[in-house]
Motif scaffolding. Structure first.
Motif, PDB file in Angstrom:
ATOM      1  N   THR A  61      51.811 -16.554  47.371  1.00  0.00           N
ATOM      2  CA  THR A  61      53.108 -15.950  47.705  1.00  0.00           C
ATOM      3  C   THR A  61      52.947 -14.473  48.037  1.00  0.00           C
ATOM      4  OG1 THR A  61      54.247 -17.510  46.237  1.00  0.00           O
ATOM      5  CG2 THR A  61      55.442 -15.505  46.838  1.00  0.00           C
ATOM      6  N   GLU A  65      54.110 -12.714  51.428  1.00  0.00           N
ATOM      7  CA  GLU A  65      55.053 -11.607  51.315  1.00  0.00           C
ATOM      8  C   GLU A  65      54.520 -10.369  52.037  1.00  0.00           C
ATOM      9  OE1 GLU A  65      57.520  -9.309  47.786  1.00  0.00           O
ATOM     10  OE2 GLU A  65      55.479 -10.003  47.389  1.00  0.00           O
ATOM     11  N   GLU A  66      53.226 -10.135  51.954  1.00  0.00           N
ATOM     12  CA  GLU A  66      52.629  -8.978  52.627  1.00  0.00           C
ATOM     13  C   GLU A  66      52.833  -9.067  54.138  1.00  0.00           C
ATOM     14  OE1 GLU A  66      48.280  -6.738  53.089  1.00  0.00           O
ATOM     15  OE2 GLU A  66      48.479  -8.541  51.861  1.00  0.00           O
ATOM     16  N   LYS A  71      56.433  -8.350  55.064  1.00  0.00           N
ATOM     17  CA  LYS A  71      56.726  -6.921  54.982  1.00  0.00           C
ATOM     18  C   LYS A  71      56.232  -6.171  56.212  1.00  0.00           C
ATOM     19  CE  LYS A  71      56.865  -6.422  49.936  1.00  0.00           C
ATOM     20  NZ  LYS A  71      56.184  -5.871  48.746  1.00  0.00           N
ATOM     21  N   SER A  76      60.940 -11.051  58.746  1.00  0.00           N
ATOM     22  CA  SER A  76      61.597 -11.137  57.450  1.00  0.00           C
ATOM     23  C   SER A  76      63.113 -11.228  57.584  1.00  0.00           C
ATOM     24  CB  SER A  76      61.216  -9.932  56.583  1.00  0.00           C
ATOM     25  OG  SER A  76      61.467  -8.721  57.256  1.00  0.00           O
ATOM     26  N   SER A  91      65.020 -11.007  48.246  1.00  0.00           N
ATOM     27  CA  SER A  91      63.600 -10.701  48.094  1.00  0.00           C
ATOM     28  C   SER A  91      62.768 -11.641  48.955  1.00  0.00           C
ATOM     29  CB  SER A  91      63.198 -10.842  46.621  1.00  0.00           C
ATOM     30  OG  SER A  91      61.816 -11.068  46.478  1.00  0.00           O
ATOM     31  N   PHE A  92      61.775 -11.091  49.671  1.00  0.00           N
ATOM     32  CA  PHE A  92      60.864 -11.932  50.439  1.00  0.00           C
ATOM     33  C   PHE A  92      60.156 -12.931  49.517  1.00  0.00           C
ATOM     34  CE2 PHE A  92      60.218  -7.967  53.263  1.00  0.00           C
ATOM     35  CZ  PHE A  92      61.452  -8.173  53.847  1.00  0.00           C
ATOM     36  N   ARG A  93      59.701 -12.424  48.387  1.00  0.00           N
ATOM     37  CA  ARG A  93      58.978 -13.273  47.442  1.00  0.00           C
ATOM     38  C   ARG A  93      59.858 -14.437  46.981  1.00  0.00           C
ATOM     39  NH1 ARG A  93      54.576 -12.780  43.950  1.00  0.00           N
ATOM     40  NH2 ARG A  93      54.146 -10.753  44.864  1.00  0.00           N
ATOM     41  N   VAL A 147      60.241 -17.053  49.769  1.00  0.00           N
ATOM     42  CA  VAL A 147      59.061 -17.909  49.909  1.00  0.00           C
ATOM     43  C   VAL A 147      59.017 -18.935  48.785  1.00  0.00           C
ATOM     44  CG1 VAL A 147      56.535 -17.929  49.875  1.00  0.00           C
ATOM     45  CG2 VAL A 147      57.748 -16.157  51.150  1.00  0.00           C
TER      46      VAL A 147
END
Length: 426
Positions: free
Chosen positions: A242, A246-247, A250, A256, A276-278, A281
């Motif tokens: 994850t 996420e990287e 970003k 995103s 949150s992206f995290r 995912v």
């Protein structure tokens, strides 16, 4: 009843590139109303291109645009969405991304030359969709004897007023009511007389110009670079963590943005907002994230390229990976995939290959193959291109150089095509 107004949709400020026709999502919606003329749902039509041809690609693009770009709250609110489908799209993985409570799939009859066996062959797909809690809508043709095996699966039957004579309406409605539990929709209602007739027969849902003409809803799309989408596909394919995914999210605000816009749409069915992206995912999971990224790749255009270019790139990547697996260690197979999937990057982005690769940190052997046709991956890329072109001389030379048999190459090519056709998660 007048047509609906076109809602404005908030979005980040478009760049000049976003103002082109390719970056405009246009969806037509037509209301389906009840006997009190209250809106029950909307049928959606893709109007993003000059051609209104109906295809599996247009089905996917319509669902993707409706959920990702226009925002379903302003497009349809909490109402049901009716989507016309092809039989090809009904078995497509993109339906996994849609909350079944929000969508009714309109299933067409087969062409007139279809046999009883052809009709029966579609039944397992339809039954699987019902098990997934999708509601299915059929035309009045489902009332014909040849289609009776489909009738029990109908949640809605749409009766097109232009396909039968007025005097046939009572028998048609009565047969539908006696042999199914489906809700009936009188479609293409264009007069008070048609409405009154169908209402007197017990029909309670209506659609047509007498109630509302289709209204257009438009929004500028904000598209990530296709290179970034391919990077995301590759990360998911390798079952990256994850944190790694996420990287990447970003690094590309438009990617995103699209993901958060999609996962927070009402069509996805979540009760809380994801910021949150995290979290996005984790909520999607790798399989659905792969489906979403693949759909984003195949329904977007960059530099005027066709969505088919993105699909071809994925086929190349998978084919090179399979061929490399015969001769190289696993980590090199991953690089072979990257070479194949980026080999059309210049076409997708409308840039020379060296410019297209400038912003990507790739291993030198990958760059050598893509830019100079040299290094260990160059023969694999040449063989892959020969498979596409049908160049038998190039095929034989490159297969011989790699010591691969015709059978090995042909089998890998078939596997790659099958894998990419559905863009299935590994």
């Amino acid at each position: 009843m007048s047509s609906m107004s076109e809602p404005s949709v908030p979005a980040p400020s478009p760049t000049p590139e976003d103002n082109s026709a390719d970056n405009l999502a246009v969806i037509a919606r037509q209301a389906i109303v009840d006997e009190h003329r209250a809106v029950f749902g909307y049928e959606l039509f893709d109007r993003s291109t000059a051609s209104y041809a109906h295809s599996a690609d247009s089905d996917a693009a319509l669902l993707f645009n409706a959920l990702s770009y226009i925002g379903t709250e302003s497009l349809v609110g909490q109402k049901l969405v009716f989507i016309n489908c092809t039989h090809e799209s009904l078995s497509g993985g993109h339906l996994e991304l849609i909350h079944p409570e929000k969508v009714v799939l309109e299933v067409p009859a087969l062409p007139s030359e279809a046999t009883a066996q052809d009709i029966q062959a579609q039944l397992p797909v339809l039954e699987q969709l019902r098990r997934q809690d999708f509601r299915l809508a059929f035309s009045e043709q489902v009332l014909c004897p040849a289609y009776l095996s489909w009738l029990a699966l109908a949640s809605f039957i749409k009766l097109d007023m232009t396909t039968f004579a007025v005097e046939q309406a009572p028998a048609l409605v009565r047969f539908a009511q006696e042999h199914s539990s489906a809700r009936l929709v009188a479609e293409k209602v264009e007069s008070a007389e048609q409405y009154q007739l169908m209402s007197s027969l017990g029909v309670r849902l209506f659609q047509g110009y007498w109630f509302a003409k289709p209204a257009l809803v438009k929004a500028h799309t904000i598209r990530p670079s296709q290179a970034t989408v391919i990077q995301l596909i590759n990360l998911v394919r390798k079952q990256a963590t994850t944190a790694e995914i996420e990287e990447l999210l970003k690094k590309d605000p438009t990617l995103s943005f699209n993901l958060l816009r999609f996962i927070n749409s009402s069509g996805f069915g979540l009760s809380c907002e994801i910021t949150s992206f995290r979290h996005a995912v984790m909520i999607l999971g790798l399989r659905k994230l792969f489906r979403w990224a693949a759909l984003l790749l195949t329904t977007s255009r960059a530099g005027g390229s066709s969505p088919a270019v993105g699909t071809m790139a994925v086929v190349r990547g998978r084919l090179m990976e399979l061929l490399a697996a015969e001769l190289m260690p696993p980590e090199e197979c991953d690089n072979a995939f990257v070479v194949g999937v980026f080999s059309l990057l210049d076409t997708m982005l409308g840039l020379p290959m060296d410019k297209a690769l400038e912003s990507l940190a790739l291993p030198q052997p990958v760059v050598d193959a893509l830019q100079h046709n040299t290094g260990p991956f160059a023969p694999f890329l040449a063989l892959t291109k020969a498979c596409e072109s049908g160049d038998e001389v190039a095929f034989a030379l490159n297969a011989e150089e790699l010591h691969l048999s015709n059978r090995q190459v042909n089998w890998a090519h078939l596997q790659a095509l099958t894998w990419a056709e559905g863009l299935d998660a590994p």
